[in-house]
Design an enzyme around this catalytic site. Structure first.
Site, PDB file in Angstrom:
ATOM      1  CB  CYS A 189     -30.133  42.498  69.075  1.00  0.00           C
ATOM      2  SG  CYS A 189     -28.892  42.344  67.777  1.00  0.00           S
ATOM      3  CB  THR A 190     -24.765  42.383  70.415  1.00  0.00           C
ATOM      4  OG1 THR A 190     -25.012  41.928  69.070  1.00  0.00           O
ATOM      5  CG2 THR A 190     -24.552  41.196  71.320  1.00  0.00           C
ATOM      6  CG  HIS A 191     -25.460  44.805  66.086  1.00  0.00           C
ATOM      7  ND1 HIS A 191     -25.077  43.577  66.585  1.00  0.00           N
ATOM      8  CD2 HIS A 191     -24.695  45.023  64.983  1.00  0.00           C
ATOM      9  CE1 HIS A 191     -24.132  43.071  65.807  1.00  0.00           C
ATOM     10  NE2 HIS A 191     -23.884  43.931  64.836  1.00  0.00           N
ATOM     11  CB  CYS A 205     -24.237  36.307  70.670  1.00  0.00           C
ATOM     12  SG  CYS A 205     -25.316  36.145  69.250  1.00  0.00           S
ATOM     13  N   GLY A 262     -28.139  35.562  63.798  1.00  0.00           N
ATOM     14  CA  GLY A 262     -29.571  35.851  63.946  1.00  0.00           C
ATOM     15  C   GLY A 262     -30.485  35.143  62.970  1.00  0.00           C
ATOM     16  CB  THR A 290     -28.773  34.738  68.110  1.00  0.00           C
ATOM     17  OG1 THR A 290     -29.211  36.031  67.664  1.00  0.00           O
ATOM     18  CG2 THR A 290     -29.454  33.669  67.300  1.00  0.00           C
ATOM     19  CD  GLU A 322     -22.457  43.955  61.594  1.00  0.00           C
ATOM     20  OE1 GLU A 322     -22.125  43.532  60.483  1.00  0.00           O
ATOM     21  OE2 GLU A 322     -22.354  43.307  62.647  1.00  0.00           O
ATOM     22  CG  ASP A 379     -21.578  38.983  69.379  1.00  0.00           C
ATOM     23  OD1 ASP A 379     -22.725  38.545  69.540  1.00  0.00           O
ATOM     24  OD2 ASP A 379     -21.301  39.841  68.515  1.00  0.00           O
ATOM     25  CB  SER A 380     -22.476  36.359  65.869  1.00  0.00           C
ATOM     26  OG  SER A 380     -23.044  37.631  66.104  1.00  0.00           O
TER      27      SER A 380
HETATM   28  N1  DGL Z   1     -25.028  39.202  68.127  1.00  0.00           N
HETATM   29  C1  DGL Z   1     -26.316  38.952  67.546  1.00  0.00           C
HETATM   30  C2  DGL Z   1     -27.380  38.985  68.670  1.00  0.00           C
HETATM   31  O1  DGL Z   1     -27.222  39.613  69.685  1.00  0.00           O
HETATM   32  C3  DGL Z   1     -26.664  39.958  66.473  1.00  0.00           C
HETATM   33  C4  DGL Z   1     -25.854  39.780  65.199  1.00  0.00           C
HETATM   34  C5  DGL Z   1     -26.070  38.438  64.550  1.00  0.00           C
HETATM   35  O2  DGL Z   1     -27.177  38.178  64.012  1.00  0.00           O
HETATM   36  O3  DGL Z   1     -25.152  37.632  64.597  1.00  0.00           O
HETATM   37  O4  DGL Z   1     -28.402  38.344  68.519  1.00  0.00           O
END
Ligand code: DGL
Length: 278
Positions: free
Chosen positions: A191-193, A81, A51, A83, A159, A18-19
């Site tokens: 989105c992961t968050h 991720c 993102g 994205t 975050e 992931d990012s």
């Molecule tokens: N992990 C990213 C996603 O699921 C979210 C955080 C980012 O923008 O890197 O799209």
């Protein structure tokens, strides 16, 4: 007759990237559904957020990370991720020889299954929404009506630990208003968050909208693929969980537990620039 897969092959780790921290929600789902699997996680904390970055940048980072994880001898790669799944899944599927699972198709499938009236909302980062990947994935398998909304403030809110309370609830209300006006009956958390906002999201949508967690859907897809290929781990000992990041391992260790729902230890920093491309 298919060749019997040996234990050494079955017990290779699964690679997940992931990012940053967010993909730990996917790792957590994989760990819950497949507790015997050894897992290696890479969080690209030097380049987060993905993102708001260009497709070219996200594809390059994703290829570098895949190269690192493949050197760790993984049996399957999960792009946690959203994205990176939107931008790099097809590239990685072509360039690596192991199965690659993204979060978008599993999430889209779960949404189609759960949207009783076929009206699906999608929320994600600017990159994911602009790519139209969820939209296309849903349209490929159903005639559902699909509505999208980018929610760029959600990632920083989570975050910062502001995923509960009035500020988050108000921002959620603003972003969801246009989707709720379309009478959606399923909402993809693209989105992961976003799983960390579930409580407030469901308060805003009401009980008639099914929240679709792509993390869970992707973990189930991983299980299905490994089962089909007879590659589920047969190890009797406790699975090993390893964590790598491209920057600030201490911060990852501190904040990561919130996403992984367990304490995280032994996070190592890796210099991605030294890793050659896949
Ligand atoms: N992990 C990213 C996603 O699921 C979210 C955080 C980012 O923008 O890197 O799209």
């Amino acid at each position: 007759m298919p060749e019997k897969i040996n234990s050494a092959l079955k017990n290779k780790p699964i690679g997940i990237f992931d990012s940053g921290f967010g993909g730990l929600t996917v790792m957590s789902a994989v760990n819950k559904i497949l507790p015997n699997e050894n897992l290696i996680y890479f969080g690209d904390t030097a380049h987060v957020p993905y993102g708001s970055k260009s497709k070219d940048a996200v594809v390059k980072f994703s290829k570098d990370i895949a190269s690192f994880l493949i050197k760790k001898d993984i049996k399957l790669l999960v792009i946690a991720c959203n994205t990176a799944s939107a931008f790099a899944l097809s590239v990685l599927k072509k360039s690596v020889s192991i199965p690659v699972v993204g979060v978008i198709e599993p999430g889209a499938k779960a949404a189609v299954k759960n949207a009783k009236n076929g009206r699906i909302g999608i929320i994600g980062t600017e990159g994911t929404v602009a790519s139209g990947s969820y939209f296309k994935a849903v349209k490929k398998i159903s005639g559902a009506a699909v509505f999208q909304q980018a929610c760029p403030l959600f990632v920083p809110l989570v975050e910062e630990g502001w995923n509960k309370g009035k500020i988050a609830q108000d921002i959620i209300g603003v972003y969801l208003k246009p989707l709720l006006a379309k009478n959606i009956d399923a909402l993809i958390l693209g989105c992961t968050h976003y799983p960390l906002l579930k409580e407030l999201l469901s308060k805003a949508t009401g009980a008639n909208v099914e929240l679709i967690d792509s993390a869970n859907a992707a973990a189930l897809e991983v299980k299905e693929i490994l089962l089909k290929k007879d590659m589920l781990s047969d190890a009797k000992k406790k699975a090993s969980l390893k964590f790598y990041v491209s920057d600030n391992p201490k911060k990852f260790q501190k904040i990561g537990g919130k996403f992984f729902l367990k304490k995280i230890n032994g996070v190592k920093k890796i210099n991605l620039e030294r890793i050659c491309e896949v």
